[in-house]
Design an enzyme around this catalytic site. Structure first.
Site, PDB file in Angstrom:
ATOM      1  N   LYS A 101     -14.651   8.425  -3.542  1.00  0.00           N
ATOM      2  CA  LYS A 101     -15.876   8.767  -2.791  1.00  0.00           C
ATOM      3  C   LYS A 101     -16.423  10.112  -3.265  1.00  0.00           C
ATOM      4  O   LYS A 101     -17.626  10.282  -3.445  1.00  0.00           O
ATOM      5  CB  LYS A 101     -15.584   8.824  -1.286  1.00  0.00           C
ATOM      6  CG  LYS A 101     -15.201   7.463  -0.708  1.00  0.00           C
ATOM      7  CD  LYS A 101     -14.577   7.564   0.689  1.00  0.00           C
ATOM      8  CE  LYS A 101     -13.853   6.260   1.006  1.00  0.00           C
ATOM      9  NZ  LYS A 101     -12.886   6.383   2.110  1.00  0.00           N
ATOM     10  N   THR A 152      -8.395   6.820  -1.893  1.00  0.00           N
ATOM     11  CA  THR A 152      -9.748   6.272  -2.035  1.00  0.00           C
ATOM     12  C   THR A 152     -10.802   7.351  -1.813  1.00  0.00           C
ATOM     13  O   THR A 152     -11.922   7.233  -2.296  1.00  0.00           O
ATOM     14  CB  THR A 152      -9.990   5.091  -1.066  1.00  0.00           C
ATOM     15  OG1 THR A 152      -9.415   5.417   0.193  1.00  0.00           O
ATOM     16  CG2 THR A 152      -9.382   3.817  -1.598  1.00  0.00           C
ATOM     17  N   LYS A 199      -8.129  14.318   4.718  1.00  0.00           N
ATOM     18  CA  LYS A 199      -7.296  13.122   4.687  1.00  0.00           C
ATOM     19  C   LYS A 199      -6.227  13.292   5.759  1.00  0.00           C
ATOM     20  O   LYS A 199      -6.126  14.370   6.358  1.00  0.00           O
ATOM     21  CB  LYS A 199      -6.641  12.922   3.317  1.00  0.00           C
ATOM     22  CG  LYS A 199      -5.976  14.214   2.775  1.00  0.00           C
ATOM     23  CD  LYS A 199      -5.415  14.041   1.378  1.00  0.00           C
ATOM     24  CE  LYS A 199      -6.432  14.089   0.275  1.00  0.00           C
ATOM     25  NZ  LYS A 199      -6.760  12.855  -0.375  1.00  0.00           N
ATOM     26  N   ARG A 200      -5.406  12.218   5.994  1.00  0.00           N
ATOM     27  CA  ARG A 200      -4.313  12.373   6.937  1.00  0.00           C
ATOM     28  C   ARG A 200      -3.445  13.568   6.536  1.00  0.00           C
ATOM     29  O   ARG A 200      -3.287  13.879   5.356  1.00  0.00           O
ATOM     30  CB  ARG A 200      -3.448  11.091   6.950  1.00  0.00           C
ATOM     31  CG  ARG A 200      -4.068   9.944   7.668  1.00  0.00           C
ATOM     32  CD  ARG A 200      -4.364  10.266   9.105  1.00  0.00           C
ATOM     33  NE  ARG A 200      -3.148  10.344   9.888  1.00  0.00           N
ATOM     34  CZ  ARG A 200      -2.657   9.342  10.602  1.00  0.00           C
ATOM     35  NH1 ARG A 200      -3.261   8.175  10.632  1.00  0.00           N
ATOM     36  NH2 ARG A 200      -1.555   9.486  11.316  1.00  0.00           N
ATOM     37  N   LYS A 250       1.019  14.641   0.899  1.00  0.00           N
ATOM     38  CA  LYS A 250      -0.354  14.945   0.468  1.00  0.00           C
ATOM     39  C   LYS A 250      -0.528  16.454   0.202  1.00  0.00           C
ATOM     40  O   LYS A 250      -1.510  16.896  -0.352  1.00  0.00           O
ATOM     41  CB  LYS A 250      -1.360  14.463   1.511  1.00  0.00           C
ATOM     42  CG  LYS A 250      -1.367  12.930   1.673  1.00  0.00           C
ATOM     43  CD  LYS A 250      -2.429  12.471   2.638  1.00  0.00           C
ATOM     44  CE  LYS A 250      -2.333  10.998   2.984  1.00  0.00           C
ATOM     45  NZ  LYS A 250      -2.990  10.119   2.003  1.00  0.00           N
ATOM     46  N   HIS A 269       0.790  -1.235   0.000  1.00  0.00           N
ATOM     47  CA  HIS A 269       0.000   0.000   0.000  1.00  0.00           C
ATOM     48  C   HIS A 269       0.813   1.271   0.000  1.00  0.00           C
ATOM     49  O   HIS A 269       0.255   2.360   0.095  1.00  0.00           O
ATOM     50  CB  HIS A 269      -0.921   0.060   1.226  1.00  0.00           C
ATOM     51  CG  HIS A 269      -2.001  -0.957   1.220  1.00  0.00           C
ATOM     52  ND1 HIS A 269      -3.254  -0.717   0.724  1.00  0.00           N
ATOM     53  CD2 HIS A 269      -2.007  -2.232   1.646  1.00  0.00           C
ATOM     54  CE1 HIS A 269      -4.004  -1.798   0.857  1.00  0.00           C
ATOM     55  NE2 HIS A 269      -3.262  -2.735   1.412  1.00  0.00           N
TER      56      HIS A 269
HETATM   57  C1  26V Z   1       2.022   1.950   7.670  1.00  0.00           C
HETATM   58  C2  26V Z   1       2.708   1.944   8.824  1.00  0.00           C
HETATM   59  C3  26V Z   1       4.150   2.072   8.764  1.00  0.00           C
HETATM   60  C4  26V Z   1       4.800   1.602   9.995  1.00  0.00           C
HETATM   61  C5  26V Z   1       4.130   2.163  11.196  1.00  0.00           C
HETATM   62  C6  26V Z   1       2.712   1.777  11.303  1.00  0.00           C
HETATM   63  C7  26V Z   1       2.016   1.834  10.011  1.00  0.00           C
HETATM   64  C8  26V Z   1       0.642   1.750  10.011  1.00  0.00           C
HETATM   65  C9  26V Z   1      -0.037   1.774   8.835  1.00  0.00           C
HETATM   66  C10 26V Z   1       0.648   1.868   7.677  1.00  0.00           C
HETATM   67  C11 26V Z   1      -0.122   1.858   6.433  1.00  0.00           C
HETATM   68  C12 26V Z   1       0.274   2.931   5.538  1.00  0.00           C
HETATM   69  C13 26V Z   1      -0.108   2.587   4.202  1.00  0.00           C
HETATM   70  C14 26V Z   1      -1.407   3.201   3.794  1.00  0.00           C
HETATM   71  O1  26V Z   1      -2.322   3.501   4.530  1.00  0.00           O
HETATM   72  N1  26V Z   1      -1.469   3.366   2.518  1.00  0.00           N
HETATM   73  C15 26V Z   1      -2.624   3.905   1.886  1.00  0.00           C
HETATM   74  O2  26V Z   1      -3.390   2.797   1.456  1.00  0.00           O
HETATM   75  C16 26V Z   1      -4.558   3.213   0.792  1.00  0.00           C
HETATM   76  C17 26V Z   1      -5.343   1.959   0.485  1.00  0.00           C
HETATM   77  O3  26V Z   1      -4.648   1.182  -0.425  1.00  0.00           O
HETATM   78  C18 26V Z   1      -4.204   4.003  -0.442  1.00  0.00           C
HETATM   79  O4  26V Z   1      -5.388   4.449  -1.041  1.00  0.00           O
HETATM   80  C19 26V Z   1      -3.344   5.207  -0.073  1.00  0.00           C
HETATM   81  O5  26V Z   1      -2.900   5.861  -1.231  1.00  0.00           O
HETATM   82  C20 26V Z   1      -2.151   4.738   0.718  1.00  0.00           C
HETATM   83  O6  26V Z   1      -1.416   5.852   1.209  1.00  0.00           O
END
Ligand code: 26V
Length: 811
Positions: free
Chosen positions: A656, A652, A544-545, A550, A356
Site C-alpha cells: 500500500k 501487505t 501495523k499490529r 515486527k 499465513h
Molecule cells: C492467527 C490466530 C492464531 C490463533 C488465535 C487466533 C488467530 C487469529 C488470527 C490469526 C491470523 C494470523 C495470521 C496473519 O494474520 N498473518 C498475516 O497474514 C497476512 C496476509 O497474508 C500477511 O501479509 C502477514 O505477513 C501475516 O502476518
C-alpha cells in the site's frame, strides 16, 4: 449500468430520507443523512445483485467461496459509490443540497471484523473477485462486536468494545429464510440400515445460524457478489412461559446468552493460539452453516452430487475454517450417502488452503477430549481420515516413526489443524515467495516431499481501487492525466508512469500531492492530539499490529539514539522527521502493551524537549483501522517494514505504501523481497540479517545480545536508558522490554540489526536531501506497484487453484 444523474439522485435521496425518517432531509442529523444515503445506494445495488445471481444460475459457472474467520472491510459508502461509477455525481448532487459527501463518508463506522493482514487480505480479495467478474463470495461470522476500539490513556492502551452495529448496518440484508441448523455435542448412533453402516448424531444441541448478506460490488462492471456472515440464535426465540412459571426465567436467558455468545465477539489475538472452546465453536458454526447452505443451493440447480467439485471451490483462509474438510465429508457421507472414496475425492478437489504464518505459537491444535465432546461426529470423521492417512505413511515410510508421528493429524492428545488442511485439500499456498519456500523446505517439508504438486506460491496483493483510487484521489488524477485511465482496469499499466519520471514538472506535481496529503494528516494529528507537526518533515511511518517480531522496538531504539545524538549536538544537520506509529496490541500480550508505553513515553519526552523541537516529533495515533490507514498511507514518505527476516509471511501494508509513493526501508522479509526485485536496489533501502543468517542462528546458535550490548556504546546507552529513568520515573516500567533484549537473548535480533538499521536510516536522510531524486524514487515505486494489485493475485488463484473453464474464460 445504473442510469442515474444528479437530479434523479437528488430526488431519490430526498424520498429515501423521508421514508426512513418521516421528515425533510434538511431537518435530519448528519448520521441520519449518512444512513439514508447508504440505504439508497444499497437499493441501487439491489438490482445488479439480483441480475448477477440470476446470471450465475443460468450459466452454472463454477462458484468460489472464500471461507474466513475475518473480513476487515472498513467503510463501504465511498467504495460502493466509486465502484458504481457515481461518486462524482453523488458529490455534486449532495453539494446542491448543502451536504458534504466526505463528511457523511467519514461518519461511517468501520466494519472491523478482522485483526489485521489476514482479514484485510480477505476484503481485498472480495473486491478483486467482483471486479474481475469472478463468481466469488465470502463466508464468515457476523460478530456483534468487532475488533476492540483502542484508546491511549496515560500512555497505555485501553480496550473498549467495538459496538459497530449500534446504529444499524445499512449494507446488510438479513435472510432468515436461508437459516441453517448447526449441531453441537450429543452422541453418535451407529446402526446398520439395509446392510450399510450409518451414523446419526443424537441428543445434540441445535443452534440457528442466520445469514446476513452484504453486496460486494465490482468496479464499473455490474457484478455484485455476496459476503455472507452468520449470526447465532437459539432455535426457538419464543419466550418460554412454562419455564417462567417454574421460576426458571433466568435459566432461559442464560441459555439465550450462551448461544448468542458464539457470534458475539471477534477474538483479538492474531498470533497466540489458545485452545478456547468458544473459538472452536465459532469455527464449526460458520463452516457448517456455510457448507450446508452451499450444498443446498447446489442441489437446487444441479442433480448430480458427484460433480460438486466441478461447480464449487472452497478456499480456507488459514487453518481457522479447516473443519470445512470433515464437515463436507459429513454432508456427503451421512446426508448424501456417498461412499468414503467418492466423498474424499470430492472434498479434496473442492478445498484449497492458504497458510499465513510460520510462527509456531500460532499453529492451531485442539485437545482431543474437548473436540470430541463438542463435535463427536466430526471427530470420528477426522479420526478415519487420520487412520487412512497414517496407513499410507506406514506403507511409504517403513519404520520412520518420527516422521509419521510428525505428519499425523491426531497425535499427542491433539487434533492438528494444519496437517488436516494439507491432507484434505488439493492446494496449499504461502503468501510470498520466501514464505512459500520456508513452508516447503522447512515448516512443512515432510508434506512437501510427500505431495510436491500441492504446494504453490501466491504472493499477496492489495486492491488498488481502495488503496489508490479512493484513498489518494490526487495521485490517481495525476496518473490519469499522464498515463491515462487504463491502469484502473489493468494495474500493470502503471509501469507507463516511469516514462514521466524524467519530467520535472511531473515530479513537482508528485511532491505537491504528497505535501497536500501530509498537510491533511497534520491537521488530523493536531485536531486529535493537539500536537503540531511540520508537513515538510519526513513522515516516517510504522503502522501495523504491535508484535515483537515486527520490531517496533527497533524503531524506538533508533529514535532514542537519534535523540541522544541531537541532545549532544543540537545543530546536527538532519532532515527533520516526524515518527508516526499506530497499531493495536492483543489485550493479553504484555510485551506488546509495554511497547506502546515505550512509544508514548518517548513521544512525551521528545515532543516536550525544546532542544529538539524543530527536528523530531513522535506521534502514536490511536485506534489503527482501515479508515485511518487510508489517511496515513497517502501521507507517508518512509515506510518502515522492519520485521525480523523470515517472520513476516508477506506483509501487505508494504504494498500500500509503495503504491502511494513512499520509499521503503526494509529487511529482506516476506514480500519486501519481491518489492525490491521490482523497483531495484537503488529505489528501496535494505538492511539487516538475511534469511539464511537468521536460520543459521536458529539452527546453530551463536548469537549473544550481551556481547553486542557490551561492545557498542551507543547500544549500551539506549538500552540503559530503558531503565535509568530517562523515559519514566518508574525505572521498572520498561523492564519487560529490557529483559527481552538482554536476559532472554533478544529473540528477534533487534540489537544484531541495530547498526545496519542506523546506517540505512542515514542513507534515507541523504536521499531525502536530493528532492528531485527522491521524487523520482517515489515515482518508480508507484510505477512498479501494479504487480501488487490483488487483481494479479486473484487471477493466479483463479487459474492456478480454483481453475475451471469458466474462470479461465473470464480472465
Ligand atoms: C492467527 C490466530 C492464531 C490463533 C488465535 C487466533 C488467530 C487469529 C488470527 C490469526 C491470523 C494470523 C495470521 C496473519 O494474520 N498473518 C498475516 O497474514 C497476512 C496476509 O497474508 C500477511 O501479509 C502477514 O505477513 C501475516 O502476518
Amino acid at each position: 449500468m445504473i442510469y442515474i444523474n444528479k437530479n434523479s439522485l437528488k430526488k431519490d435521496y430526498k424520498r429515501k430520507f423521508l421514508e426512513i425518517n418521516g421528515k425533510e432531509l434538511e431537518d435530519g442529523t448528519k448520521e441520519q443523512q449518512y444512513e439514508a444515503l447508504g440505504s439508497l445506494i444499497r437499493d441501487y445495488v439491489a438490482k445488479e445483485w439480483l441480475n448477477t445471481n440470476n446470471k450465475y444460475k443460468e450459466t452454472g459457472e463454477k462458484q468460489v467461496y472464500y471461507f474466513s474467520m475475518e473480513f476487515l472491510l472498513g467503510r463501504l459508502l465511498g467504495s460502493s459509490l466509486m465502484n458504481l461509477g457515481i461518486r462524482d455525481i453523488c458529490r455534486e448532487a449532495l453539494l446542491e443540497l448543502n451536504i458534504d459527501l466526505d463528511e457523511l463518508e467519514n461518519l461511517e463506522q468501520d466494519q472491523g471484523l478482522g485483526n489485521g493482514g489476514l482479514g484485510r487480505l480477505a476484503a481485498c480479495f472480495l473486491d478483486s473477485m467482483a471486479s474481475l467478474n469472478i463468481p466469488g463470495h465470502g463466508c464468515g461470522i457476523r460478530y456483534k462486536y468487532g475488533f476492540f476500539e483502542q484508546k491511549i490513556i496515560d500512555g497505555k492502551q485501553v480496550e473498549l468494545s467495538d459496538n459497530w452495529l449500534r446504529s444499524g448496518n445499512v449494507w446488510e440484508i438479513q435472510k432468515r429464510d436461508k437459516s441453517e441448523i448447526v449441531k453441537f455435542g450429543g452422541d453418535v448412533k451407529m446402526e446398520t440400515i439395509d446392510g450399510k453402516l450409518t451414523f446419526t448424531q443424537v441428543n445434540y444441541e441445535s443452534i440457528l445460524a442466520i445469514p446476513y448478506d452484504t453486496p460486494i460490488t465490482g468496479y464499473e462492471n455490474e457484478v455484485v457478489n455476496t459476503l455472507r456472515l452468520w449470526s447465532a440464535e437459539p432455535v426457538s426465540n419464543e419466550f418460554d412461559f412454562s419455564s417462567f412459571s417454574r421460576g426458571e426465567f433466568l435459566k432461559a436467558i442464560e441459555y439465550k446468552n450462551s448461544v448468542e455468545s458464539i457470534s458475539l465477539v471477534l477474538y483479538p489475538e492474531d498470533s497466540f493460539y489458545e485452545g478456547k472452546i468458544l473459538r472452536l465453536k465459532q469455527q464449526y458454526f460458520f463452516v457448517s452453516a456455510g457448507l450446508q447452505s452451499i450444498v443446498r443451493h447446489y442441489k437446487k440447480y444441479n442433480s448430480n452430487i458427484y460433480e460438486l467439485d466441478e461447480k464449487i471451490s472452497i478456499h480456507i483462509n488459514d487453518t481457522h475454517p479447516t473443519l470445512a474438510i470433515p464437515e463436507l465429508m459429513r454432508i456427503l457421507l451421512d446426508e448424501e450417502k456417498l461412499s468414503w472414496e467418492e466423498a474424499w475425492r470430492i472434498t479434496q478437489n473442492t478445498i484449497s488452503y492458504t497458510n499465513h504464518t510460520i510462527l509456531a505459537e500460532a499453529l492451531e491444535k485442539w485437545p482431543i477430549n474437548m473436540f470430541k465432546k463438542i463435535l463427536p461426529r466430526i471427530y470420528m470423521i477426522i479420526h478415519e481420515i487420520n487412520e487412512r492417512h497414517c496407513k499410507d505413511l506406514w506403507n511409504k515410510y517403513i519404520g520412520q516413526w518420527d516422521k509419521i508421528s510428525r505428519m499425523a493429524i491426531i497425535a499427542d492428545g491433539f487434533v492438528r489443524m494444519a496437517n488436516l488442511a494439507i491432507v484434505g485439500s488439493h492446494s496449499v499456498n504461502g503468501v510470498a515467495k520466501l514464505h512459500t519456500e520456508i513452508l516447503k523446505k522447512k515448516e512443512m517439508s515432510d508434506f512437501y516431499y510427500l505431495y510436491p504438486n500441492k504446494f504453490n506460491n501466491k504472493t499477496n496483493g492489495i486492491t488498488h481501487r481502495r488503496w489508490l483510487l479512493k484513498s489518494n484521489p490526487d495521485l490517481a488524477n495525476l496518473l490519469k492525466e499522464t498515463i491515462g485511465e487504463g491502469f484502473i482496469k489493468h494495474p500493470m499499466d502503471l509501469l507507463n508512469f516511469e516514462k514521466y519520471l524524467s519530467d520535472n514538472n511531473v515530479l513537482g506535481k508528485l511532491r505537491n500531492i504528497k505535501l497536500n496529503n501530509k498537510v491533511k494528516l497534520s491537521k488530523e494529528i493536531y485536531g486529535s492530539y493537539g500536537i503540531k507537526v511540520d508537513p515538510n518533515s519526513i513522515f516516517d511511518v510504522q503502522v501495523k499490529r504491535i508484535h515483537a517480531y515486527k520490531r517496533q522496538t527497533l524503531n524506538c531504539l533508533r529514535i532514542m539514539d537519534l535523540y541522544n545524538k541531537l541532545i549532544e549536538n543540537p545543530n546536527m544537520d538532519i532532515n527533520p522527521r516526524t515518527f508516526i506509529f499506530a497499531g493495536k496490541a492483543a489485550p493479553g500480550y504484555i510485551l506488546a502493551k509495554n511497547t506502546i508505553e515505550l512509544i508514548t513515553s518517548i513521544a512525551n519526552k521528545i515532543n516536550n524537549d525544546p532542544i529538539v523541537k524543530d527536528k523530531i516529533k513522535v506521534i502514536m495515533m490511536e485506534n489503527y483501522r482501515v479508515s485511518l490507514a487510508e489517511k496515513i498511507i497517502p501521507a507517508t514518505d518512509l515506510s518502515e517494514q522492519i520485521s525480523t527476516t523470515t517472520k513476516e509471511a508477506s506483509g501487505t501494508s508494504n504494498m500500500k505504501f509503495m503504491m502511494n509513493g513512499a520509499l521503503t526501508i526494509a529487511t529482506l522479509d516476506g514480500a519486501n523481497i519481491e518489492i525490491k526485485d521490482e523497483v531495484k536496489e537503488e529505489n528501496i533501502v535494505i538492511f539487516g540479517l538475511t534469511a539464511n543468517e537468521v536460520l543459521d542462528y536458529h539452527n546453530n546458535g551463536g548469537y549473544s545480545s550481551w556481547d553486542i550490548y557490551n561492545s557498542d556504546n551507543r547500544i549500551k546507552r539506549i538500552i540503559d536508558n530503558l531503565v535509568d529513568g530517562t523515559y519514566s520515573y518508574d525505572r521498572e516500567k520498561f523492564r519487560a522490554i529490557y529483559d527481552s533484549l538482554l536476559k532472554y537473548n533478544d529473540e528477534f535480533f533487534v540489537l544484531k540489526d541495530f547498526d545496519s538499521y542506523i546506517r540505512a536510516q542515514e542513507i534515507v536522510n541523504e536521499l531525502y536531501g536530493n528532492k528531485l531524486n527522491w521524487q523520482r524514487i517515489c515515482g518508480v515505486n508507484i510505477a512498479h506497484s501494479g504487480i501488487f494489485s490483488s487483481d494479479r493475485t486473484i487471477k493466479e488463484y483463479a487459474t492456478g487453484i480454483w481453475g475451471s473453464d469458466v474462470l479461465y474464460k473470464n480472465l
